[in-house]
Write an enzyme that holds these catalytic residues in place. Structure first.
Site, PDB file in Angstrom:
ATOM      1  N   CYS A 101      89.768  -5.442 170.570  1.00  0.00           N
ATOM      2  CA  CYS A 101      90.656  -5.226 169.388  1.00  0.00           C
ATOM      3  C   CYS A 101      89.365  -4.870 168.436  1.00  0.00           C
ATOM      4  O   CYS A 101      88.381  -4.221 168.289  1.00  0.00           O
ATOM      5  CB  CYS A 101      91.822  -5.916 168.910  1.00  0.00           C
ATOM      6  SG  CYS A 101      92.744  -5.213 167.719  1.00  0.00           S
ATOM      7  N   ALA A 102      89.792  -5.827 167.251  1.00  0.00           N
ATOM      8  CA  ALA A 102      88.603  -5.932 166.107  1.00  0.00           C
ATOM      9  C   ALA A 102      87.468  -6.725 166.488  1.00  0.00           C
ATOM     10  O   ALA A 102      86.393  -6.599 165.724  1.00  0.00           O
ATOM     11  CB  ALA A 102      89.334  -5.936 164.830  1.00  0.00           C
TER      12      ALA A 102
END
Length: 179
Positions: A101-102
Site C-alpha cells: 500500500c503506502a
C-alpha cells in the site's frame, strides 16, 4: 522468522492477511509494535495485540521484515527511526523486505527502491523519480516485495510464501481459501 510491524493507523487487512496466510504455511511470524504499547489500533479502530514490542525484540533471526500500509500507519512507521535503521541493515544483509500500500514509500525514502520496479497505492508514487512504480498488484525486485493495496493483500502474502517456502504452497493456500 518473519517480523511484521504495527503502528497506530495500520491497514487491518494488509497486516492480518499476511499473518494469517503465513501461519497457514507454517512460516513463523511475529507482530511487533513500534508504539511502546502491545495494543495497536488499526486505521478502522480495531485494537490488535502485537506479539512483541520493538524494544524487546531481537531481530537477528529475521528472514523477512514486513510493513503494512494504512493512514496514518505508514507515516507512524516512517517516523520510527529504529525501524528505518533495521530496514537499512536488513537490506545490506540481503534479508527479505516486504511493504504494501503506502508503505513502499518508506522503502523509497530510504533509497531501497532506487532503480527498481515496485508498486504502491495509487497516488503515493509522486516524488520518487528513481523508482519505477509499475502499478502492478505485486512486484519483486531482488530482496524486496511490494504490494499495491488492501485488495492485493492475499497476493502480497502469497508472494511472501513463494519466496520463503514455495510457489506451490502459496498456490495451494490461495486455492484452499477460495481465491
Amino acid at each position: 522468522m518473519v517480523y511484521l510491524f504495527l503502528a497506530d493507523g495500520f491497514e487491518t487487512i494488509e497486516a492480518l492477511t499476511p499473518v494469517d496466510m503465513l501461519r497457514r504455511a507454517d512460516i513463523p511470524v511475529t507482530t511487533v509494535s513500534v508504539t511502546g504499547n502491545p495494543v495497536v489500533t488499526c486505521a478502522h479502530n480495531v485494537p490488535v495485540k502485537a506479539d512483541m514490542l520493538f524494544a524487546d525484540t531481537d531481530f537477528s533471526d529475521a528472514d523477512m521484515l514486513v510493513l503494512p500500509g494504512g493512514v496514518p500507519g505508514t507515516g507512524n512507521l516512517a517516523k520510527f527511526a529504529p525501524l528505518a535503521d533495521l530496514l537499512l541493515q536488513a537490506n545490506r544483509k540481503g534479508i527479505w523486505i516486504a511493504a504494501i500500500c503506502a508503505a513502499p514509500t518508506i522503502l523509497a525514502s530510504l533509497g531501497l527502491l532506487e532503480g527498481k520496479n515496485a508498486t504502491v497505492y495509487p497516488g503515493c508514487e509522486n516524488g520518487f523519480n528513481n523508482v519505477n512504480f509499475t502499478g502492478g498488484k505485486v512486484e519483486q525486485a531482488g530482496n524486496i516485495i511490494t504490494g499495491k493495496g488492501p485488495g492485493c493483500s492475499h497476493l502480497f502474502a502469497a508472494a511472501i510464501i513463494s519466496v520463503l517456502k514455495s510457489k506451490g504452497l502459496s498456490d495451494n493456500i490461495l486455492q484452499a481459501m477460495q481465491f
